[in-house]
Motif scaffolding. Sequence first.
Motif, PDB file in Angstrom:
ATOM      1  N   THR A 253     -48.388 -44.359 -42.899  1.00 54.12           N
ATOM      2  CA  THR A 253     -48.219 -42.909 -42.789  1.00 54.12           C
ATOM      3  C   THR A 253     -49.435 -42.161 -43.338  1.00 54.12           C
ATOM      4  N   GLN A 254     -50.501 -42.927 -43.700  1.00 49.09           N
ATOM      5  CA  GLN A 254     -51.745 -42.348 -44.207  1.00 49.09           C
ATOM      6  C   GLN A 254     -51.580 -41.674 -45.558  1.00 49.09           C
ATOM      7  N   LEU A 255     -50.562 -42.101 -46.301  1.00 48.80           N
ATOM      8  CA  LEU A 255     -50.381 -41.566 -47.648  1.00 48.80           C
ATOM      9  C   LEU A 255     -51.141 -42.429 -48.644  1.00 48.80           C
ATOM     10  N   LYS A 256     -51.988 -41.818 -49.436  1.00 55.49           N
ATOM     11  CA  LYS A 256     -52.623 -42.548 -50.516  1.00 55.49           C
ATOM     12  C   LYS A 256     -51.589 -42.781 -51.608  1.00 55.49           C
ATOM     13  N   HIS A 257     -51.691 -43.938 -52.256  1.00 57.06           N
ATOM     14  CA  HIS A 257     -50.735 -44.251 -53.305  1.00 57.06           C
ATOM     15  C   HIS A 257     -51.280 -45.369 -54.170  1.00 57.06           C
ATOM     16  N   ASP A 258     -50.651 -45.607 -55.312  1.00 58.61           N
ATOM     17  CA  ASP A 258     -50.956 -46.736 -56.168  1.00 58.61           C
ATOM     18  C   ASP A 258     -49.657 -47.165 -56.827  1.00 58.61           C
ATOM     19  N   VAL A 259     -48.913 -48.014 -56.116  1.00 52.69           N
ATOM     20  CA  VAL A 259     -47.623 -48.490 -56.602  1.00 52.69           C
ATOM     21  C   VAL A 259     -47.624 -50.013 -56.616  1.00 52.69           C
ATOM     22  N   ARG A 260     -46.609 -50.576 -57.248  1.00 55.10           N
ATOM     23  CA  ARG A 260     -46.575 -52.030 -57.444  1.00 55.10           C
ATOM     24  C   ARG A 260     -46.451 -52.789 -56.132  1.00 55.10           C
ATOM     25  N   ASP A 261     -45.458 -52.425 -55.321  1.00 52.08           N
ATOM     26  CA  ASP A 261     -45.183 -53.212 -54.117  1.00 52.08           C
ATOM     27  C   ASP A 261     -44.296 -52.395 -53.191  1.00 52.08           C
ATOM     28  N   LEU A 262     -44.823 -52.047 -52.024  1.00 52.33           N
ATOM     29  CA  LEU A 262     -44.038 -51.255 -51.066  1.00 52.33           C
ATOM     30  C   LEU A 262     -42.829 -52.022 -50.537  1.00 52.33           C
ATOM     31  N   ALA A 263     -42.838 -53.341 -50.670  1.00 51.26           N
ATOM     32  CA  ALA A 263     -41.689 -54.133 -50.215  1.00 51.26           C
ATOM     33  C   ALA A 263     -40.433 -53.847 -51.029  1.00 51.26           C
ATOM     34  N   LEU A 264     -40.591 -53.181 -52.169  1.00 54.62           N
ATOM     35  CA  LEU A 264     -39.442 -52.830 -53.007  1.00 54.62           C
ATOM     36  C   LEU A 264     -38.733 -51.563 -52.533  1.00 54.62           C
TER      37      LEU A 264
ATOM     38  N   ARG B 217     -34.641 -47.116 -52.388  1.00 55.03           N
ATOM     39  CA  ARG B 217     -33.901 -46.073 -51.671  1.00 55.03           C
ATOM     40  C   ARG B 217     -32.414 -46.155 -51.967  1.00 55.03           C
ATOM     41  N   GLN B 218     -31.880 -47.366 -52.056  1.00 51.11           N
ATOM     42  CA  GLN B 218     -30.458 -47.519 -52.395  1.00 51.11           C
ATOM     43  C   GLN B 218     -30.165 -46.921 -53.766  1.00 51.11           C
ATOM     44  N   ARG B 219     -31.044 -47.153 -54.720  1.00 45.34           N
ATOM     45  CA  ARG B 219     -30.830 -46.645 -56.066  1.00 45.34           C
ATOM     46  C   ARG B 219     -31.008 -45.132 -56.130  1.00 45.34           C
ATOM     47  N   ILE B 220     -31.941 -44.602 -55.346  1.00 44.24           N
ATOM     48  CA  ILE B 220     -32.127 -43.145 -55.276  1.00 44.24           C
ATOM     49  C   ILE B 220     -30.865 -42.489 -54.715  1.00 44.24           C
ATOM     50  N   GLU B 221     -30.329 -43.074 -53.664  1.00 40.56           N
ATOM     51  CA  GLU B 221     -29.117 -42.518 -53.056  1.00 40.56           C
ATOM     52  C   GLU B 221     -27.941 -42.590 -54.028  1.00 40.56           C
ATOM     53  N   TRP B 222     -27.864 -43.668 -54.801  1.00 42.66           N
ATOM     54  CA  TRP B 222     -26.777 -43.789 -55.779  1.00 42.66           C
ATOM     55  C   TRP B 222     -26.884 -42.692 -56.835  1.00 42.66           C
ATOM     56  N   ALA B 223     -28.085 -42.468 -57.339  1.00 40.21           N
ATOM     57  CA  ALA B 223     -28.277 -41.425 -58.351  1.00 40.21           C
ATOM     58  C   ALA B 223     -27.883 -40.060 -57.806  1.00 40.21           C
ATOM     59  N   GLY B 224     -28.129 -39.831 -56.526  1.00 40.76           N
ATOM     60  CA  GLY B 224     -27.820 -38.545 -55.913  1.00 40.76           C
ATOM     61  C   GLY B 224     -26.358 -38.181 -55.956  1.00 40.76           C
TER      62      GLY B 224
ATOM     63  N   THR C 288     -41.957 -46.134 -65.429  1.00 41.24           N
ATOM     64  CA  THR C 288     -41.858 -46.164 -63.970  1.00 41.24           C
ATOM     65  C   THR C 288     -40.873 -47.219 -63.490  1.00 41.24           C
ATOM     66  N   GLN C 289     -40.063 -46.849 -62.520  1.00 44.74           N
ATOM     67  CA  GLN C 289     -39.223 -47.809 -61.810  1.00 44.74           C
ATOM     68  C   GLN C 289     -39.938 -48.121 -60.504  1.00 44.74           C
ATOM     69  N   ASP C 290     -40.474 -49.331 -60.405  1.00 40.46           N
ATOM     70  CA  ASP C 290     -41.382 -49.669 -59.307  1.00 40.46           C
ATOM     71  C   ASP C 290     -40.733 -49.553 -57.934  1.00 40.46           C
ATOM     72  N   ASP C 291     -39.452 -49.860 -57.839  1.00 40.79           N
ATOM     73  CA  ASP C 291     -38.794 -49.752 -56.534  1.00 40.79           C
ATOM     74  C   ASP C 291     -38.652 -48.291 -56.102  1.00 40.79           C
ATOM     75  N   VAL C 292     -38.439 -47.412 -57.065  1.00 37.99           N
ATOM     76  CA  VAL C 292     -38.345 -45.980 -56.764  1.00 37.99           C
ATOM     77  C   VAL C 292     -39.699 -45.451 -56.297  1.00 37.99           C
ATOM     78  N   ALA C 293     -40.766 -45.840 -56.992  1.00 40.03           N
ATOM     79  CA  ALA C 293     -42.109 -45.421 -56.596  1.00 40.03           C
ATOM     80  C   ALA C 293     -42.406 -45.855 -55.167  1.00 40.03           C
ATOM     81  N   ALA C 294     -42.031 -47.092 -54.844  1.00 37.30           N
ATOM     82  CA  ALA C 294     -42.271 -47.601 -53.490  1.00 37.30           C
ATOM     83  C   ALA C 294     -41.488 -46.810 -52.448  1.00 37.30           C
ATOM     84  N   SER C 295     -40.228 -46.507 -52.748  1.00 30.55           N
ATOM     85  CA  SER C 295     -39.395 -45.783 -51.785  1.00 30.55           C
ATOM     86  C   SER C 295     -39.893 -44.359 -51.559  1.00 30.55           C
ATOM     87  N   LEU C 296     -40.339 -43.704 -52.621  1.00 29.39           N
ATOM     88  CA  LEU C 296     -40.846 -42.339 -52.461  1.00 29.39           C
ATOM     89  C   LEU C 296     -42.027 -42.315 -51.502  1.00 29.39           C
ATOM     90  N   VAL C 297     -42.877 -43.328 -51.558  1.00 32.21           N
ATOM     91  CA  VAL C 297     -44.011 -43.404 -50.632  1.00 32.21           C
ATOM     92  C   VAL C 297     -43.530 -43.751 -49.233  1.00 32.21           C
TER      93      VAL C 297
END
Length: 426
Positions: A6-17, A22-29, A87-96
């Motif tokens: 998507t041409q977004l610059k980022h620096d996160v642990r692993d986009l595979a997370l 996303r599941q955890r973000i939705e749960w928090a919501g 940082t929660q690495d899976d959350v960082a990945a999902s936001l990107v």
Amino acid sequence: MTTTATQLKHDVRDLALATQGRQRIEWAGREMPVLRQIQERFAQTKPLAGVRLTACCHVTTETAHLAIALKNGGADALLIASNPLSTQDDVAASLVADYGVPVFAMKGEDNATYLRHVQTALDHRPNIIIDDGSDVVATLVKERQHQLSDIIGTTEETTTGIVRLKAMFNDGVLSFPAMNVNDADTKHFFDNRYGTGQSTLDGIIRATNVLLAGKTVVVAGYGWCGKGVALRARGMGANVIVTEINPVRAIEAVMDGFRVMPMAEAAPLGNLFVTVTGNKHVIRKEHFEVMKDGAMVCNSGHFDIEIDLKALKQMATEVKQVRDFTEQYCLSSGKSVIVLGEGRLVNLAAAEGHPSAVMDMSFANQALACEYLVTQRGSLTPGLHSVPEEVDQEIARLKLKALGLTVDSLTPEQEIYINSWTVGTE
């Protein structure tokens, strides 16, 4: 630094997370109905359209919903971590990957990476800075004077950050308005007291699996965060000692049923020490020297300076990790001191931070404070500004509505009475 499809610059642990994130973000919501209503309104009205916004926050599931609200509001938003261990690495990945938010944050990033991300945040040339500890604002003022004209304002939600902003203003270097989100009633009454109280003990228990009942817990600082920690520790059966420098808060702690004494007197008594002062070296060499063997120390203030770890390292003959986020400092005396979460925020280093229900109100304040800065652009003077009372009240009303609760309202007769000086005893 990489670039996604998507041409977004980022620096996160692993986009595979991202899927897990996303599941955890939705749960928090599910527990954030106030911010959800703000997200929906922002999506319709776009109050932040055209605004470049940098947010320096703990990158958690709750922060994700703030980022989504800001993006819904039209902001060109970028997110970095405010603490190397939060940082929660899976959350960082999902936001990107799922929400299109550029994120520069990894759990466990070293100081060099953290400072590089602060520079990245300022390279975004923000108009608004959401700060957590005021590192981004301080760096802007010290190193990026040429960008000051871009700034509409900043928002800050930590006690530490507010102290730094006040110092900047007193030194004449804060040339733009700063919203004091930390002191909004719907922030500090709930986030600091109930959020910090629960999440701090959650982090301690996850890191150690110790029984708190019967232990002597020393809480350094009796502000709203200290009140929350002391209250929850007592609720789990601990004997709580409070240390303070403020005589009014010390009396309050006594009236609340806690023992109060200087740290020098508490140090030989405590099994567990929690610092929540926002100040430097609250626990230091002379305290380590008299602690019990196996005493545990941790911090729930913003920066990792409340415990003098440099002095402790100099005293230690060996440092070894005994559990995740748990290090044993073996001293020449034969005793040891246990440090949790590297002296950083234990509730985020060893656990997941505040429950979503309290962050719902805190981040609602952040989102509405950003909107206020934009609508009041040009009319606010440099320095600290309180969140308007009507905003605080509206957030509380929305929260009550979400809980299915209602409150009384004044009758016309009562309205007249409380606004009159002529009506007294009848």
